[in-house]
Design a protein around this motif. Structure first.
Motif, PDB file in Angstrom:
ATOM      1  N   LEU A 116       0.827  -1.211   0.000  1.00  0.00           N
ATOM      2  CA  LEU A 116       0.000   0.000   0.000  1.00  0.00           C
ATOM      3  C   LEU A 116       0.857   1.255   0.000  1.00  0.00           C
ATOM      4  CD1 LEU A 116      -2.886  -0.898   2.506  1.00  0.00           C
ATOM      5  CD2 LEU A 116      -2.771  -1.259   0.037  1.00  0.00           C
ATOM      6  N   CYS A 117       2.034   1.164   0.605  1.00  0.00           N
ATOM      7  CA  CYS A 117       2.899   2.339   0.709  1.00  0.00           C
ATOM      8  C   CYS A 117       3.796   2.539  -0.511  1.00  0.00           C
ATOM      9  CB  CYS A 117       3.779   2.232   1.955  1.00  0.00           C
ATOM     10  SG  CYS A 117       2.878   2.389   3.501  1.00  0.00           S
ATOM     11  N   THR A 118       4.100   1.469  -1.221  1.00  0.00           N
ATOM     12  CA  THR A 118       5.093   1.567  -2.297  1.00  0.00           C
ATOM     13  C   THR A 118       4.514   1.414  -3.702  1.00  0.00           C
ATOM     14  OG1 THR A 118       5.609  -0.808  -2.133  1.00  0.00           O
ATOM     15  CG2 THR A 118       6.901   0.704  -0.785  1.00  0.00           C
ATOM     16  N   THR A 119       3.288   0.922  -3.815  1.00  0.00           N
ATOM     17  CA  THR A 119       2.717   0.647  -5.130  1.00  0.00           C
ATOM     18  C   THR A 119       2.066   1.893  -5.728  1.00  0.00           C
ATOM     19  OG1 THR A 119       2.294  -1.651  -4.509  1.00  0.00           O
ATOM     20  CG2 THR A 119       1.110  -0.790  -6.433  1.00  0.00           C
ATOM     21  N   LYS A 120       2.408   2.173  -6.974  1.00  0.00           N
ATOM     22  CA  LYS A 120       1.779   3.285  -7.694  1.00  0.00           C
ATOM     23  C   LYS A 120       0.488   2.795  -8.337  1.00  0.00           C
ATOM     24  CE  LYS A 120       2.618   6.825 -11.198  1.00  0.00           C
ATOM     25  NZ  LYS A 120       3.588   7.354 -12.201  1.00  0.00           N
ATOM     26  N   VAL A 121      -0.617   3.428  -7.993  1.00  0.00           N
ATOM     27  CA  VAL A 121      -1.928   3.008  -8.493  1.00  0.00           C
ATOM     28  C   VAL A 121      -2.044   3.334  -9.979  1.00  0.00           C
ATOM     29  CG1 VAL A 121      -4.415   3.256  -8.237  1.00  0.00           C
ATOM     30  CG2 VAL A 121      -2.933   3.427  -6.234  1.00  0.00           C
ATOM     31  N   PRO A 122      -2.418   2.362 -10.825  1.00  0.00           N
ATOM     32  CA  PRO A 122      -2.618   2.631 -12.258  1.00  0.00           C
ATOM     33  C   PRO A 122      -3.667   3.723 -12.477  1.00  0.00           C
ATOM     34  CG  PRO A 122      -2.580   0.270 -11.833  1.00  0.00           C
ATOM     35  CD  PRO A 122      -2.613   0.938 -10.493  1.00  0.00           C
ATOM     36  N   GLU A 123      -3.510   4.475 -13.544  1.00  0.00           N
ATOM     37  CA  GLU A 123      -4.378   5.629 -13.790  1.00  0.00           C
ATOM     38  C   GLU A 123      -5.814   5.242 -14.132  1.00  0.00           C
ATOM     39  OE1 GLU A 123      -2.568   7.983 -16.783  1.00  0.00           O
ATOM     40  OE2 GLU A 123      -0.840   8.584 -15.529  1.00  0.00           O
ATOM     41  N   ASP A 124      -6.025   4.050 -14.694  1.00  0.00           N
ATOM     42  CA  ASP A 124      -7.358   3.686 -15.176  1.00  0.00           C
ATOM     43  C   ASP A 124      -8.198   2.930 -14.143  1.00  0.00           C
ATOM     44  OD1 ASP A 124      -5.625   1.553 -15.313  1.00  0.00           O
ATOM     45  OD2 ASP A 124      -6.543   0.681 -17.096  1.00  0.00           O
ATOM     46  N   VAL A 125      -7.765   2.897 -12.871  1.00  0.00           N
ATOM     47  CA  VAL A 125      -8.562   2.269 -11.814  1.00  0.00           C
ATOM     48  C   VAL A 125      -8.643   3.216 -10.627  1.00  0.00           C
ATOM     49  CG1 VAL A 125      -7.981  -0.086 -12.485  1.00  0.00           C
ATOM     50  CG2 VAL A 125      -6.565   1.088 -10.804  1.00  0.00           C
ATOM     51  N   LYS A 126      -9.697   3.058  -9.836  1.00  0.00           N
ATOM     52  CA  LYS A 126      -9.858   3.887  -8.650  1.00  0.00           C
ATOM     53  C   LYS A 126      -8.903   3.412  -7.554  1.00  0.00           C
ATOM     54  CE  LYS A 126     -14.768   4.905  -9.458  1.00  0.00           C
ATOM     55  NZ  LYS A 126     -16.147   4.788  -8.909  1.00  0.00           N
ATOM     56  N   GLN A 127      -8.320   4.363  -6.863  1.00  0.00           N
ATOM     57  CA  GLN A 127      -7.356   4.028  -5.830  1.00  0.00           C
ATOM     58  C   GLN A 127      -7.969   3.146  -4.743  1.00  0.00           C
ATOM     59  OE1 GLN A 127      -5.136   7.303  -4.146  1.00  0.00           O
ATOM     60  NE2 GLN A 127      -4.785   6.241  -2.232  1.00  0.00           N
ATOM     61  N   ASP A 128      -9.169   3.484  -4.284  1.00  0.00           N
ATOM     62  CA  ASP A 128      -9.803   2.714  -3.215  1.00  0.00           C
ATOM     63  C   ASP A 128     -10.036   1.270  -3.627  1.00  0.00           C
ATOM     64  OD1 ASP A 128      -9.770   5.104  -1.934  1.00  0.00           O
ATOM     65  OD2 ASP A 128     -11.938   5.400  -1.925  1.00  0.00           O
ATOM     66  N   ASP A 129     -10.511   1.063  -4.847  1.00  0.00           N
ATOM     67  CA  ASP A 129     -10.764  -0.292  -5.342  1.00  0.00           C
ATOM     68  C   ASP A 129      -9.465  -1.072  -5.478  1.00  0.00           C
ATOM     69  OD1 ASP A 129     -13.436   0.361  -5.495  1.00  0.00           O
ATOM     70  OD2 ASP A 129     -13.384   0.833  -7.636  1.00  0.00           O
ATOM     71  N   PHE A 130      -8.436  -0.397  -5.943  1.00  0.00           N
ATOM     72  CA  PHE A 130      -7.137  -1.030  -6.151  1.00  0.00           C
ATOM     73  C   PHE A 130      -6.527  -1.490  -4.832  1.00  0.00           C
ATOM     74  CE2 PHE A 130      -2.504  -0.801  -6.773  1.00  0.00           C
ATOM     75  CZ  PHE A 130      -2.355  -1.605  -7.890  1.00  0.00           C
ATOM     76  N   LEU A 131      -6.531  -0.628  -3.835  1.00  0.00           N
ATOM     77  CA  LEU A 131      -5.964  -0.973  -2.529  1.00  0.00           C
ATOM     78  C   LEU A 131      -6.778  -2.074  -1.850  1.00  0.00           C
ATOM     79  CD1 LEU A 131      -5.063   2.567  -1.118  1.00  0.00           C
ATOM     80  CD2 LEU A 131      -3.631   0.987  -2.434  1.00  0.00           C
ATOM     81  N   PHE A 132      -8.087  -2.013  -1.997  1.00  0.00           N
ATOM     82  CA  PHE A 132      -8.956  -3.034  -1.407  1.00  0.00           C
ATOM     83  C   PHE A 132      -8.691  -4.395  -2.042  1.00  0.00           C
ATOM     84  CE2 PHE A 132     -13.065  -5.309  -1.106  1.00  0.00           C
ATOM     85  CZ  PHE A 132     -13.224  -5.302   0.282  1.00  0.00           C
ATOM     86  N   ALA A 133      -8.500  -4.420  -3.355  1.00  0.00           N
ATOM     87  CA  ALA A 133      -8.228  -5.671  -4.057  1.00  0.00           C
ATOM     88  C   ALA A 133      -6.915  -6.292  -3.583  1.00  0.00           C
ATOM     89  CB  ALA A 133      -8.184  -5.437  -5.566  1.00  0.00           C
ATOM     90  N   ILE A 134      -5.904  -5.473  -3.380  1.00  0.00           N
ATOM     91  CA  ILE A 134      -4.621  -5.971  -2.878  1.00  0.00           C
ATOM     92  C   ILE A 134      -4.789  -6.618  -1.514  1.00  0.00           C
ATOM     93  CG2 ILE A 134      -2.393  -5.214  -1.943  1.00  0.00           C
ATOM     94  CD1 ILE A 134      -2.136  -3.287  -4.251  1.00  0.00           C
ATOM     95  N   ALA A 135      -5.529  -5.952  -0.628  1.00  0.00           N
ATOM     96  CA  ALA A 135      -5.721  -6.469   0.725  1.00  0.00           C
ATOM     97  C   ALA A 135      -6.468  -7.801   0.713  1.00  0.00           C
ATOM     98  CB  ALA A 135      -6.481  -5.445   1.569  1.00  0.00           C
ATOM     99  N   VAL A 136      -7.520  -7.896  -0.091  1.00  0.00           N
ATOM    100  CA  VAL A 136      -8.322  -9.123  -0.141  1.00  0.00           C
ATOM    101  C   VAL A 136      -7.508 -10.280  -0.722  1.00  0.00           C
ATOM    102  CG1 VAL A 136     -10.328 -10.226  -1.203  1.00  0.00           C
ATOM    103  CG2 VAL A 136     -10.532  -7.917  -0.268  1.00  0.00           C
ATOM    104  N   MET A 137      -6.795 -10.036  -1.807  1.00  0.00           N
ATOM    105  CA  MET A 137      -6.016 -11.104  -2.430  1.00  0.00           C
ATOM    106  C   MET A 137      -4.919 -11.599  -1.503  1.00  0.00           C
ATOM    107  SD  MET A 137      -5.726 -10.301  -6.529  1.00  0.00           S
ATOM    108  CE  MET A 137      -5.306  -8.569  -6.403  1.00  0.00           C
TER     109      MET A 137
END
Length: 236
Positions: A116-137
């Motif tokens: 969560l601290c080091t990953t750059k969120v891709p421009e074509d996805v929402k940050q909240d959805d992206f971080l949530f997906a990482i946590a769940v996986m």
């Protein structure tokens, strides 16, 4: 492609190192847990509801006689006290996530925090959805590893001596990754020096909590200087 599938597809490559690590250390936990006589369903339930990594390794020993409730609480607090500081540093990000913030707080392991601290969120996805997906996986990988290890420990002969070192090895990998990614190495050096000093003073069984307190005090006292150096570097 639906938004959810696109987010998962974007987030998955970043979680591959955690996948590799969690499968192995999850298997190690499952094997140790099975040796205490518990089947894979208990291992899965513990990984779903507790999900504490090193805390679960420690908890394996709580199922043998000799530990009081007070000892269990204090030892668990000492091992996982660092998660309090993780959460504080991500308050602003989590507050924007609505009800999902409760799961994000629960799922904040060392490896997830690192991503969560080091990953750059891709421009074509929402940050909240992206971080949530990482946590769940990441939690899914841990649960799968725990179940595999528990089944293996139940049906296959296993010598688990030294297997608990897998968690320590993973922490070393996380530290190395942070050193390679982050330009500022002072916090890591502070952690190493503070941990070494407290290890010598308090011993191997009692140094975790004093180390965290010392690290926080040093970083708070040096916060202004660190921020000044960062602003100066940016302006140049």
């Amino acid at each position: 492609m639906s938004d959810r599938k696109r987010v998962i597809k974007k987030a998955f490559p970043y979680t591959i190192p955690v996948l590799a690590g969690y499968l192995f250390i999850g298997i190690a936990f499952g094997v140790m847990f099975a040796e205490k006589g518990y089947n894979f369903l208990w291992a899965a339930l513990m990984s779903l509801l507790v999900y504490a990594g090193s805390g679960q390794y420690l908890a394996v020993n709580f199922f043998v006689p000799g530990y009081s409730l007070v000892q269990v609480v204090l030892l668990t607090l000492m091992v996982n006290i660092r998660h309090i500081f993780y959460g504080v540093s991500l308050l602003s990000e989590f507050n924007r996530m609505g009800k999902r913030r409760f799961y994000m707080i629960f799922s904040l392991t060392d490896e997830t925090y690192s991503l969560l601290c080091t990953t750059k969120v891709p421009e074509d996805v929402k940050q909240d959805d992206f971080l949530f997906a990482i946590a769940v996986m990441n939690q899914l990988y841990w649960v799968i590893g725990s179940v595999i290890g528990s089944l293996a420990g139940t049906f296959l002969p296993f010598n688990s001596e030294g297997i608990d070192f897998a968690m320590t090895a993973l922490f070393v990998v996380i530290l190395v990754e942070q050193l390679l990614v982050k330009e500022r190495q002072i916090p890591a050096l502070v952690g190493i020096v503070a941990g070494f000093i407290c290890l010598q003073v308090f011993g191997g069984n009692q140094f975790v909590f004093p180390s965290m307190v010392l690290i926080i005090l040093i970083l708070l006292l040096g916060k202004k200087k660190l921020n000044h150096e960062e602003v100066t570097k940016t302006c140049q």
